[in-house]
Design a protein around this motif. Structure first.
Motif, PDB file in Angstrom:
ATOM      1  N   SER A 199      -2.854  10.262   8.537  1.00 40.31           N
ATOM      2  CA  SER A 199      -4.201  10.368   9.104  1.00 40.31           C
ATOM      3  C   SER A 199      -5.221  10.087   8.010  1.00 40.31           C
ATOM      4  O   SER A 199      -4.947   9.293   7.096  1.00 40.31           O
ATOM      5  CB  SER A 199      -4.360  11.767   9.698  1.00 40.31           C
ATOM      6  N   SER A 200      -6.363  10.740   8.098  1.00 40.20           N
ATOM      7  CA  SER A 200      -7.402  10.530   7.083  1.00 40.20           C
ATOM      8  C   SER A 200      -8.391  11.683   7.161  1.00 40.20           C
ATOM      9  O   SER A 200      -8.563  12.284   8.234  1.00 40.20           O
ATOM     10  CB  SER A 200      -8.147   9.230   7.370  1.00 40.20           C
ATOM     11  N   GLY A 221       0.800  -1.229   0.000  1.00 36.48           N
ATOM     12  CA  GLY A 221       0.000   0.000   0.000  1.00 36.48           C
ATOM     13  C   GLY A 221       0.829   1.273   0.000  1.00 36.48           C
ATOM     14  O   GLY A 221       1.937   1.339  -0.538  1.00 36.48           O
ATOM     15  N   THR A 271      -4.190   0.099  17.044  1.00 36.87           N
ATOM     16  CA  THR A 271      -3.255   0.186  15.911  1.00 36.87           C
ATOM     17  C   THR A 271      -3.033   1.647  15.520  1.00 36.87           C
ATOM     18  O   THR A 271      -1.907   2.140  15.498  1.00 36.87           O
ATOM     19  CB  THR A 271      -3.819  -0.573  14.684  1.00 36.87           C
ATOM     20  N   ASP A 321       5.518  -4.758  14.893  1.00 43.45           N
ATOM     21  CA  ASP A 321       4.075  -4.801  15.097  1.00 43.45           C
ATOM     22  C   ASP A 321       3.759  -3.640  16.023  1.00 43.45           C
ATOM     23  O   ASP A 321       4.163  -3.653  17.193  1.00 43.45           O
ATOM     24  CB  ASP A 321       3.675  -6.140  15.739  1.00 43.45           C
TER      25      ASP A 321
HETATM   26  N1  LIG Z   1      -6.120   4.155   1.128  1.00 44.02           N
HETATM   27  C1  LIG Z   1      -6.724   5.304   1.416  1.00 44.02           C
HETATM   28  O1  LIG Z   1      -7.559   5.815   0.654  1.00 44.02           O
HETATM   29  C2  LIG Z   1      -6.417   6.008   2.695  1.00 44.02           C
HETATM   30  C3  LIG Z   1      -7.120   7.189   2.975  1.00 44.02           C
HETATM   31  C4  LIG Z   1      -6.841   7.867   4.151  1.00 44.02           C
HETATM   32  C5  LIG Z   1      -5.869   7.389   5.003  1.00 44.02           C
HETATM   33  N2  LIG Z   1      -5.208   6.230   4.706  1.00 44.02           N
HETATM   34  C6  LIG Z   1      -4.187   5.769   5.653  1.00 44.02           C
HETATM   35  O2  LIG Z   1      -3.018   5.393   4.972  1.00 44.02           O
HETATM   36  C7  LIG Z   1      -2.295   4.428   5.750  1.00 44.02           C
HETATM   37  C8  LIG Z   1      -1.873   3.274   4.860  1.00 44.02           C
HETATM   38  O3  LIG Z   1      -3.033   2.602   4.435  1.00 44.02           O
HETATM   39  P1  LIG Z   1      -3.175   1.876   3.024  1.00 44.02           P
HETATM   40  O4  LIG Z   1      -4.333   2.474   2.356  1.00 44.02           O
HETATM   41  O5  LIG Z   1      -1.877   1.822   2.346  1.00 44.02           O
HETATM   42  O6  LIG Z   1      -3.641   0.425   3.507  1.00 44.02           O
HETATM   43  P2  LIG Z   1      -3.020  -1.031   3.384  1.00 44.02           P
HETATM   44  O7  LIG Z   1      -2.519  -1.289   2.017  1.00 44.02           O
HETATM   45  O8  LIG Z   1      -4.060  -1.936   3.947  1.00 44.02           O
HETATM   46  O9  LIG Z   1      -1.768  -0.967   4.368  1.00 44.02           O
HETATM   47  C9  LIG Z   1      -1.907  -0.938   5.746  1.00 44.02           C
HETATM   48  C10 LIG Z   1      -0.571  -1.339   6.328  1.00 44.02           C
HETATM   49  O10 LIG Z   1      -0.656  -1.284   7.766  1.00 44.02           O
HETATM   50  C11 LIG Z   1      -0.119  -2.484   8.275  1.00 44.02           C
HETATM   51  N3  LIG Z   1      -0.550  -2.804   9.620  1.00 44.02           N
HETATM   52  C12 LIG Z   1      -1.800  -3.037  10.087  1.00 44.02           C
HETATM   53  N4  LIG Z   1      -1.734  -3.346  11.397  1.00 44.02           N
HETATM   54  C13 LIG Z   1      -0.428  -3.304  11.759  1.00 44.02           C
HETATM   55  C14 LIG Z   1       0.283  -3.539  12.966  1.00 44.02           C
HETATM   56  N5  LIG Z   1      -0.344  -3.904  14.083  1.00 44.02           N
HETATM   57  N6  LIG Z   1       1.621  -3.383  12.976  1.00 44.02           N
HETATM   58  C15 LIG Z   1       2.291  -3.027  11.854  1.00 44.02           C
HETATM   59  N7  LIG Z   1       1.684  -2.815  10.673  1.00 44.02           N
HETATM   60  C16 LIG Z   1       0.336  -2.964  10.633  1.00 44.02           C
HETATM   61  C17 LIG Z   1      -0.539  -3.532   7.265  1.00 44.02           C
HETATM   62  O11 LIG Z   1       0.188  -4.739   7.441  1.00 44.02           O
HETATM   63  P3  LIG Z   1      -0.406  -6.193   6.987  1.00 44.02           P
HETATM   64  O12 LIG Z   1      -0.133  -6.333   5.525  1.00 44.02           O
HETATM   65  O13 LIG Z   1       0.394  -7.128   7.847  1.00 44.02           O
HETATM   66  O14 LIG Z   1      -1.861  -6.185   7.318  1.00 44.02           O
HETATM   67  C18 LIG Z   1      -0.192  -2.796   5.983  1.00 44.02           C
HETATM   68  O15 LIG Z   1       1.182  -2.871   5.742  1.00 44.02           O
HETATM   69  C19 LIG Z   1      -3.222   4.040   6.888  1.00 44.02           C
HETATM   70  O16 LIG Z   1      -2.849   4.717   8.069  1.00 44.02           O
HETATM   71  C20 LIG Z   1      -4.577   4.516   6.414  1.00 44.02           C
HETATM   72  O17 LIG Z   1      -5.451   4.807   7.483  1.00 44.02           O
HETATM   73  C21 LIG Z   1      -5.458   5.522   3.582  1.00 44.02           C
END
Ligand SMILES: NC(=O)c1ccc[n+]([C@@H]2O[C@H](COP(=O)([O-])OP(=O)(O)OC[C@H]3O[C@@H](n4cnc5c(N)ncnc54)[C@H](OP(=O)(O)O)[C@@H]3O)[C@@H](O)[C@H]2O)c1
Length: 302
Positions: free
Chosen positions: A170-171, A18, A141, A65
């Motif tokens: 954040s978001s 991601g 988390t 973690d």
């Molecule tokens: N995508 C969007 O549109 C969006 C919008 C606003 C904000 N965000 C923020 O952007 C950030 C990245 O999200 P993403 O969209 O890239 O999602 P993603 O692809 O689901 O990635 C989330 C990452 O967090 C890791 N994670 C979850 N629990 C964890 C833990 N206990 N310890 C260490 N790592 C952990 C996951 O690991 P695993 O692979 O092991 O699960 C994964 O590497 C997040 O903070 C999310 O809230 C995203």
């Protein structure tokens, strides 16, 4: 020797996939040595190896973690022994706090505007499940995980010659103005009176209301409730930290609506676009903004 002295060291959490993976890649492309962290050793090592093999040798893996205090301490020890300091921390790891029936969600075909406005909350109720266990996991988390990692790495960031940078991913769900309850909104929004104890209190009240089925009645956001308050408290925490460490640049950022696993691939932006804001804040020049919220690359209101 001069080259080594000028090297910047960064930690990115949740970087096996991601936006975190892409942030790691873009920072490494800028010459930063990046410690790519992930909770799963295999996924993390594979992600780091793919970047090294693509011509970015200064990416190293370390397990983290964010929910496990021992894991954050072990990471800090590793960084201290290997690099002696840290220049950049990107708190990116995140969880939604909800179990989604992905097929059901796809079938609803919710358009991005409805999703982003939060009006999709009622629509997704039928295809998702929210349990207090999931809500607590989400807060642990997104909020407490970020805090745990930050507290472990602050002593190393203090050794940075450029003052240190912290980027809390954040978001828009965490924007204070989106919280229906005025009292919570005001409590979070008043930086003169906000404390970490107050943030704990807000999260305790949230969990209590969640368990009593009183989320909507008591004015919490109903679109991804645990996720929304976890990000609102991260925004508050960012401002508290920025006041405490004026020599650093500490900011939070909404990366955009990005196509990732987190939103079940409903997002419309690419990883490259989503990483831009966090990377910009990680590489801020000395004297750059601190204690601010950015919507992608633009400074915005909390
Ligand atoms: N995508 C969007 O549109 C969006 C919008 C606003 C904000 N965000 C923020 O952007 C950030 C990245 O999200 P993403 O969209 O890239 O999602 P993603 O692809 O689901 O990635 C989330 C990452 O967090 C890791 N994670 C979850 N629990 C964890 C833990 N206990 N310890 C260490 N790592 C952990 C996951 O690991 P695993 O692979 O092991 O699960 C994964 O590497 C997040 O903070 C999310 O809230 C995203």
């Amino acid at each position: 020797m001069e080259g080594i002295k000028n090297t910047r060291y960064a930690v990115v959490t949740g970087a096996n996939k991601g936006i975190g993976f892409e942030i790691t890649k873009q920072l490494a492309c800028e010459g930063v040595t990046v410690i790519l962290t992930a909770r799963d050793e295999k996924r993390g090592m594979e992600a780091a190896a793919s970047l090294v093999n693509s011509g970015l040798p200064h990416v190293v893996f370390h397990r983290l973690d964010v929910r496990d205090p021992a894991s954050t301490v072990a990471l800090a020890e590793f960084v201290l022994i290997q690099f002696g300091r840290l220049d950049i921390l990107v708190n990116n790891a995140g969880a939604t706090g909800i179990i989604m029936d992905v097929g059901g969600l796809k079938a609803l075909n919710i358009d991005p505007t409805t999703w982003l406005s939060g009006k999709a909350a009622k629509l997704v109720e039928g295809v998702s499940q929210q349990t207090s266990e999931k809500a607590e996991e989400c807060l642990d988390t997104n909020y407490y995980g970020c805090k745990r990692v930050t507290e472990s790495l602050i002593p190393l960031l203090k050794l940075s010659r450029s003052g240190g940078r912290i980027v809390n991913v954040s978001s828009l769900r965490g924007e204070f103005r989106r919280i229906p309850n005025e009292q919570i909104r005001n409590e979070l929004g008043n930086i003169d009176t906000l404390t970490e104890e107050k943030l704990d209190g807000i999260l305790q009240r949230f969990i209590q209301d969640f368990k009593q089925n009183a989320i909507e009645a008591n004015g919490w956001s109903i679109m991804l409730p645990a996720y929304s308050i976890s990000k609102a408290t991260i925004n508050g925490y960012t401002r508290i930290l920025a006041q405490r460490y004026p020599e650093m640049c500490i900011n939070c950022v909404h990366p955009g609506y990005v196509n990732t696993d987190l939103n079940w691939h409903t997002g419309t932006m690419t990883l490259e676009e989503g990483a831009k804001g966090p990377v910009m804040l990680a590489l801020l020049p000395n004297g750059g903004p601190s204690g601010c919220y950015f919507d992608q690359t633009e400074m915005s209101d909390f």
